[in-house]
Enzyme design. Structure first.
Site, PDB file in Angstrom:
ATOM      1  CD  GLU A  27     -63.624  89.308 -58.527  1.00  0.00           C
ATOM      2  OE1 GLU A  27     -63.211  90.353 -59.084  1.00  0.00           O
ATOM      3  OE2 GLU A  27     -63.956  88.295 -59.165  1.00  0.00           O
ATOM      4  CG  ASN A 172     -57.756  88.041 -62.142  1.00  0.00           C
ATOM      5  OD1 ASN A 172     -58.049  86.851 -62.086  1.00  0.00           O
ATOM      6  ND2 ASN A 172     -58.516  88.919 -62.767  1.00  0.00           N
ATOM      7  CD  GLU A 173     -59.727  86.943 -66.104  1.00  0.00           C
ATOM      8  OE1 GLU A 173     -60.273  88.042 -66.343  1.00  0.00           O
ATOM      9  OE2 GLU A 173     -60.356  85.877 -66.024  1.00  0.00           O
ATOM     10  CD  GLU A 292     -61.593  84.144 -62.619  1.00  0.00           C
ATOM     11  OE1 GLU A 292     -62.551  84.302 -63.426  1.00  0.00           O
ATOM     12  OE2 GLU A 292     -60.864  85.073 -62.240  1.00  0.00           O
TER      13      GLU A 292
END
Length: 502
Positions: A27, A172-173, A292
């Site tokens: 990232e 993402n999330e 993750e």
């Protein structure tokens, strides 16, 4: 002395192990990219600015697939900023981590790095500040051969052939209030469905992962998974699980039961996905991507940098791992391996510097953190079919667990080579374990390799000055005869045994 017994036969198989479970994550956060995999001017840097020492350690780690470019970063990322001539790329504020992003490393640099490392790229699209149209444009840029605006843009950047990226994460999330443009399950489920639809219309053979809960303790956990999949069940292949493991109490026994929490997490999410399938009377099974995961609890600072100075590539989330962290990482790997029928992808977060198994000094050396070793051994020897073993072992109580098994094991048989690998984690704090493993139906065999990872100091770490303080050693007490492995496991130890046909 504790006694444990394991019996396995190649006729009883959980599933073939998908090699994508040995994935990692890069990232644009801290020094993961800048000063990590990419550092022009470093003594080991190649013509592209890639650190060759980090490349070498990445290959040794045994990584198979890499998720990019985030993470929280992706929810505010414009992919167009990271392609084309570097002199023309804009400098942006990264709201996710309070940093300045120079965009000197982007899509094509990442693809070049993956090819050098021999890895499969896994891309995430921005479903925070952007949506289906931008995701489709990004996919067209990466995968379409030519004759269209974005495919020809890629070709003008020097990449005539498509990148042919197959695995894509839809955001993402998105359940997290920390996420740029977080969404409700209904909002996200709808945009994920429409994004998946236009992406599949654009490129064949895609595998798409939809966001599950950011953690098992999220207040919307369970309902989120069901509602999101109820929108896009027919359009996606995976649902993600994220879990970080903590030891705030400095209690190693409780810390080791994080493995049991992951076990329940996997079982629960699979059950929720199957409930959505049952509602549709569908034989389809959604697979799990633990994209993750890692130990992470000390280096939690960094979010407060938001708006304070906007530094470039600050040293954020640089967790220094000790020996007990390596034991938990090993146990997490075994738990995922034992669920090979549903866990088909996983990414340790992250690769380098930022909660990573590899550490560097900017301008200086790179070295292996303690957690590097169980991952590298699992990736090297974890091949073939996961065997459904019969296990007899004792138990212990800690944290929320009243009867956690002292032995955590995985056994794999590789039909191509005939190799059988036994991974064994002794979770006893103070007792050695006499382990007997019976391999039935596999003929005459020899013990080819045996390793143990153990240290007398649970807090021992590896540093640039002492990079091998915690490292595997040859196992001193392992014998194999007549199809039976007999060994003694030290308390709090990670162990690997490999047998080959005679």
């Amino acid at each position: 002395m504790l006694k444990s017994r394991v019996i396995a036969d190649p006729a009883f198989v959980v599933a073939p192990l998908d090699r994508r479970v040995f994935g990692t994550f890069v990232e644009h956060l801290g020094r993961c990219v800048y000063g990590g995999i990419y550092e022009p001017g470093h003594a080991t840097a190649d013509a592209n600015g890639f650190r060759r020492d980090v490349l070498d350690l990445t290959r040794e780690l045994g990584v198979t697939i890499v998720r990019y470019p985030g993470g929280n970063f992706v929810s505010g990322y414009n992919w167009e900023d990271g392609v084309g001539p570097k002199a023309d790329r804009p400098v942006r504020l990264d709201l996710a981590w309070g940093s300045t992003e120079t965009n000197q490393f982007g899509t094509n640099e990442f693809i070049d790095w993956c090819r050098l490392a021999g890895l499969e790229p896994m891309f995430a699209v921005n479903l925070g500040t952007r949506g289906p149209a931008e995701a489709q444009n990004f996919l067209e840029y990466c995968n379409h051969p030519g004759g269209t605006q974005y495919a020809d843009l890629r070709r003008s950047h020097g990449y005539e052939a498509p990148h042919d990226i197959k695995f894509w994460c839809l955001g993402n999330e998105m359940d997290g209030p920390w996420q740029t443009c977080a969404k409700t399950a209904h909002e996200y489920g709808r945009v994920a469905k429409e994004t998946a639809k236009v992406m599949r219309w654009t490129s064949d053979g895609l595998q798409l992962a939809v966001c599950g809960s950011s953690a098992r303790d999220m207040p919307t956990y369970g309902a989120w998974e069901y509602d999101v999949l109820d929108h896009c069940f027919e359009d996606v292949d995976y649902i993600s699980l994220h879990q970080y493991f903590t030891n705030h109490e400095d209690d190693v026994a409780r810390f080791l039961t994080a493995i049991d929490g992951l076990e329940r997490f996997i079982v629960e999410v699979a059950a929720i996905a199957d409930a959505v399938a049952a509602k549709r009377r569908s034989p389809k099974r959604i697979m799990l991507s633990v994209d993750e995961w890692n130990v992470w609890y000390r280096a939690r600072a960094g979010e407060q940098l938001r708006g304070v100075g906007w530094p470039e590539a600050p040293a954020l989330l640089e967790e220094i791992y000790n020996f007990e962290d390596a034991l938990v990482v090993g146990g997490v790997l075994l738990t995922m391996i034992n669920h090979a029928d549903r866990v088909k992808s996983a990414c340790i977060a992250q690769l380098v510097n930022v909660i990573g198994p590899i550490m560097t000094r900017t301008g200086g050396p790179a070295w292996r953190q303690t957690i590097f070793h169980p991952f590298a051994q699992a990736a090297r020897y974890g091949r073939g079919n996961v065997l459904r073993a019969s296990v007899e072992t004792g138990s212990f109580a800690a944290g929320d667990e009243t009867a956690a098994p002292l032995l955590v094991q995985s056994m794999l048989h590789d039909p191509e080579t005939g190799a059988v690998t036994v991974f064994a984690l002794n979770r006893s704090l103070d007792a050695e374990m006499e382990l007997t493993v019976e391999l039935r139906g596999l003929g005459e065999r020899n013990l080819a390799e045996a390793f143990e990872l153990h240290h007398s100091d649970l807090k021992a770490i590896n540093t640039a000055e002492a990079p091998d303080e915690v490292a595997p050693k040859s196992h001193p007490r392992a014998d194999f005869a007549d199809g039976v492995l007999k060994t003694v496991l030290k308390p709090l130890s990670w162990n690997v045994f490999v047998t080959h046909p005679a």
